[in-house]
Design an enzyme around this catalytic site. Structure first.
Site, mmCIF file in Angstrom:
data_model
loop_
_atom_site.group_PDB
_atom_site.id
_atom_site.type_symbol
_atom_site.label_atom_id
_atom_site.label_comp_id
_atom_site.label_asym_id
_atom_site.label_seq_id
_atom_site.Cartn_x
_atom_site.Cartn_y
_atom_site.Cartn_z
ATOM 1 N N ARG A 1 1.011 5.367 -3.828
ATOM 2 C CA ARG A 1 -0.423 5.684 -3.793
ATOM 3 C C ARG A 1 -0.606 7.071 -3.202
ATOM 4 O O ARG A 1 -0.104 7.360 -2.124
ATOM 5 C CB ARG A 1 -1.160 4.665 -2.944
ATOM 6 N N HIS B 1 -10.409 11.435 -1.240
ATOM 7 C CA HIS B 1 -9.897 10.910 0.024
ATOM 8 C C HIS B 1 -10.431 11.814 1.146
ATOM 9 O O HIS B 1 -9.714 12.642 1.690
ATOM 10 C CB HIS B 1 -8.359 10.895 -0.010
ATOM 11 N N ASN C 1 -11.651 6.651 -1.287
ATOM 12 C CA ASN C 1 -10.936 6.022 -0.196
ATOM 13 C C ASN C 1 -11.912 5.685 0.921
ATOM 14 O O ASN C 1 -12.701 6.526 1.346
ATOM 15 C CB ASN C 1 -9.872 6.968 0.369
ATOM 16 N N GLU C 2 -11.849 4.467 1.417
ATOM 17 C CA GLU C 2 -12.657 4.025 2.562
ATOM 18 C C GLU C 2 -14.091 4.535 2.477
ATOM 19 O O GLU C 2 -14.575 5.244 3.359
ATOM 20 C CB GLU C 2 -12.010 4.441 3.893
ATOM 21 N N ASN D 1 -8.186 -1.323 2.859
ATOM 22 C CA ASN D 1 -7.296 -0.844 3.912
ATOM 23 C C ASN D 1 -7.520 -1.752 5.104
ATOM 24 O O ASN D 1 -8.662 -1.913 5.554
ATOM 25 C CB ASN D 1 -7.632 0.600 4.299
ATOM 26 N N TYR E 1 -6.150 -2.785 9.018
ATOM 27 C CA TYR E 1 -5.284 -2.507 10.162
ATOM 28 C C TYR E 1 -5.459 -3.491 11.306
ATOM 29 O O TYR E 1 -4.497 -3.831 11.976
ATOM 30 C CB TYR E 1 -5.554 -1.088 10.699
ATOM 31 N N GLU F 1 -3.782 0.116 2.169
ATOM 32 C CA GLU F 1 -3.187 0.605 3.412
ATOM 33 C C GLU F 1 -3.061 -0.548 4.385
ATOM 34 O O GLU F 1 -3.984 -1.344 4.542
ATOM 35 C CB GLU F 1 -4.058 1.692 4.082
#
Ligand SMILES: *[C@@H]1O[C@H](CO)[C@@H](O)[C@H](O)[C@H]1NC(C)=O
Ligand SMILES: *[C@@H]1O[C@H](CO)[C@@H](O)[C@H](O)[C@H]1NC(C)=O
Ligand SMILES: *[C@@H]1O[C@H](CO)[C@@H](O)[C@H](O)[C@H]1NC(C)=O
Ligand SMILES: *[C@@H]1O[C@H](CO)[C@@H](O)[C@H](O)[C@H]1NC(C)=O
Ligand SMILES: *[C@@H]1O[C@H](CO)[C@@H](O)[C@H](O)[C@H]1NC(C)=O
Length: 516
Positions: free
Chosen positions: A107, A151, A196-197, A339, A341, A408
């Protein structure tokens, strides 16, 4: 340190190392690659600004992330992406490392300002050649490209011209940029991620001011932003991102899908929010936090409108969709990128709704922490794989079980030269186990990417922390890459080894002594 000394000292350390892994109750800890469907893909990733460097080379222009990193924000510690790990020049050797690691997919993101330096209009041939060569090489090794278009790196020229994403003009320019990418690369790239995000870009960039373009307003930002309005800009920007995503997805479906057979999705940061206490109040607050962070984007994408609770609490600060827009957005994604975490612990905070001046966080009416204690930001993430299971289950139940890619997942540690990243291996082992449980419980997840393939310029810490499977010494002029223990661990997994056995004897027998 020279390569051979490094490897030698590593072996010595390993020989004496009593590895104490802990396993998490309720998560499968014995598994192999074969327990996952063969069409499921495992990979790792990077992004353009964090990886490429060469920021003014071969015609590239600045993005808002260049500008932000050069603005002297304290948490970058003077770092920027001017060179970073020099991927623009070192990508051929990095692709060899991907092959050595056994990655099935990779990616990465395209730098809009490298491909189209004026933001719109003519294509930079050098930029085109770079991405063509990158894509051709990974495909030649059987590695699937998964490409992100944005991104955190809108071309600065568009920020200067009309304020970037706070203006609706950004939507049209994004569609034209996406069109170029689909046309030029879509014969080989099947997986396209628009943003992204999207939720973190919006909150970090326009509410807290901790990420590009660094806008916020007092008293909400974590820094003294020179421009912005934390009360309304996040809602406005999210609205434009949704419209831009939906229009790009529609363009793909109308113009390219029949020929190219690819997929277009969007990525969000999926925290999992747990109640801080077992009171009903905190349970409701945690549910609300999940609706705010995910539902803000997912509800329009799945059901065509923002969640009622957000509309109610944000009032006239959140734009409304016309019927036409709502229909265009609904169903406009082939997959959701997540993503993930960490798990956050949430307390109800109804008082924040009594303030007349509110931002998104105040509208959410909660406070939260990373641990069960009071620390705001931990030195590493708690290993809480049940959070991933619950997140995947939540998306399955609330949002009609869409196809998901975990874009992610990973652990950050001090970027200090140690290759013995035991906490990272422990983290990854537990989260991949949790993912397996979630799949067995009906989640429609299709792939998993470790963040990050190598150490990079990090959003929240410059070069002081790293997530990489490969270590890069930023003071070494050659920027040599060194595999960490986690790289060997992942290789074993991808080769189909029994991970329970690997974990138990891991360092001594299986990975290091055989590979060096
Ligand atoms: C923001 O400005 C105020 C007042 O000038 C100052 O006290 C504070 O330290 C500044 N905060 C940051 C993060 O720069
Ligand atoms: C919350 O936990 C405490 C201590 O474990 C227990 O006594 C109490 O009954 C629980 N309350 C609810 C609402 O579950
Ligand atoms: C580097 O960080 C690790 C944590 O990942 C720590 O265990 C180690 O002691 C640190 N090493 C040095 C040289 O500071
Ligand atoms: C598995 O799925 C069921 C039905 O969606 C759900 O009730 C349960 O909580 C899930 N289990 C886990 C561990 O996520
Ligand atoms: C994996 O290794 C463990 C011992 O560490 C063993 O108990 C287990 O049976 C093995 N599983 C498979 C699928 O080979």
């Amino acid at each position: 340190m020279s390569n051979s000394i490094l490897v030698l000292s590593l072996l010595l350390v390993i020989g004496n190392y009593g590895v104490q892994f802990f396993f998490v109750d309720g998560v499968v800890d014995e598994y192999t690659r074969k327990y996952f469907p063969s069409e499921f893909v495992f990979g790792a990733g990077t992004s353009a600004y964090q990886y490429e460097g060469a920021v003014l080379e071969d015609g590239r222009s600045f993005s808002i992330w260049d500008t932000f990193a050069h603005s002297g924000v304290p948490w970058y510690n003077g770092a920027n992406g001017d060179i970073t790990v020099d991927g623009y020049h070192k990508y051929k050797e990095d692709i060899q490392l991907m092959v050595d690691t056994g990655l099935e997919a990779y990616r990465f993101s395209i730098s809009w300002s490298r491909l189209i330096p004026n933001g719109r209009g003519s294509i930079n041939i050098k930029g085109l050649q770079f991405y063509n060569d990158f894509i051709n090489r990974i495909i030649a090794h059987g590695i699937q490209p998964h490409v992100t278009l944005h991104h955190f790196d809108l071309p600065q020229i568009l920020e200067d011209e009309y304020g970037g994403w706070i203006s609706r003009k950004s939507v049209k320019d994004f569609i034209a940029y996406a069109d170029v990418c689909f046309r030029e690369f879509g014969d080989r790239v099947l997986h396209w991620n628009t943003f992204n995000e999207a939720n973190v870009f919006t909150l970090g960039g326009y509410d807290y001011g901790f990420s590009p373009p660094g806008r916020c307003s007092s008293p909400f930002g974590i820094t003294n932003c020179s421009k912005g309005d934390s009360t309304s800009e996040p809602y406005l920007v999210a609205h434009h991102l949704l419209l831009a995503h939906a229009s790009a997805a529609r363009l793909y479906r109308q113009k390219y899908k029949a020929m190219q057979h690819g997929f277009v999705g969007i990525n969000l940061l999926g925290f999992w929010f747990e109640p801080y206490t077992n009171t009903t109040r905190d349970a409701k607050a945690a549910h609300r936090a999940n609706e705010f962070y995910l539902g803000w984007f997912l509800n329009p994408l799945v059901n065509g409108d923002y969640p009622e609770i957000i509309k109610k609490n944000a009032g006239n600060r959140i734009p409304t969709f016309t019927k036409f827009e709502s229909e265009r957005i609904k169903g406009s994604f082939d997959f959701l990128g997540l993503n993930h975490y960490s798990t956050l612990y949430v307390k109800d905070d109804p008082n924040s709704l009594e303030n007349d001046v509110r931002d998104f966080i105040a509208d959410m009416a909660v406070t939260y922490t990373f641990g069960n204690g009071n620390e705001f930001f931990p030195t590493q993430f708690q290993v809480n794989p049940l959070g991933l299971q619950k997140l995947l289950n939540y998306v399955k139940e609330e949002y009609k079980n869409p196809p998901i890619y975990i874009h992610e997942n990973g652990q950050f540690l001090p970027h200090n030269g140690t290759l013995m990243d035991t906490p990272r291996v422990e983290y990854l082992h537990a989260y991949i186990g949790a993912l397996l449980d979630a799949l067995r419980n009906g989640s429609n997840t299709k792939g998993y990417f470790i963040w990050s393939f190598l150490d990079l310029l990090e959003v929240a810490g410059g070069y002081s922390t790293g997530y990489g499977l490969y270590y890069v010494d930023m003071d070494d002029k050659e920027l040599t890459r060194y595999p960490k223990m986690s790289a060997h661990w992942y290789t074993n997994f991808l080769k189909g080894k029994n991970m329970s056995a690997i974990i138990q004897n891991f360092m001594v027998k299986h990975s290091f002594s055989s590979s060096h």
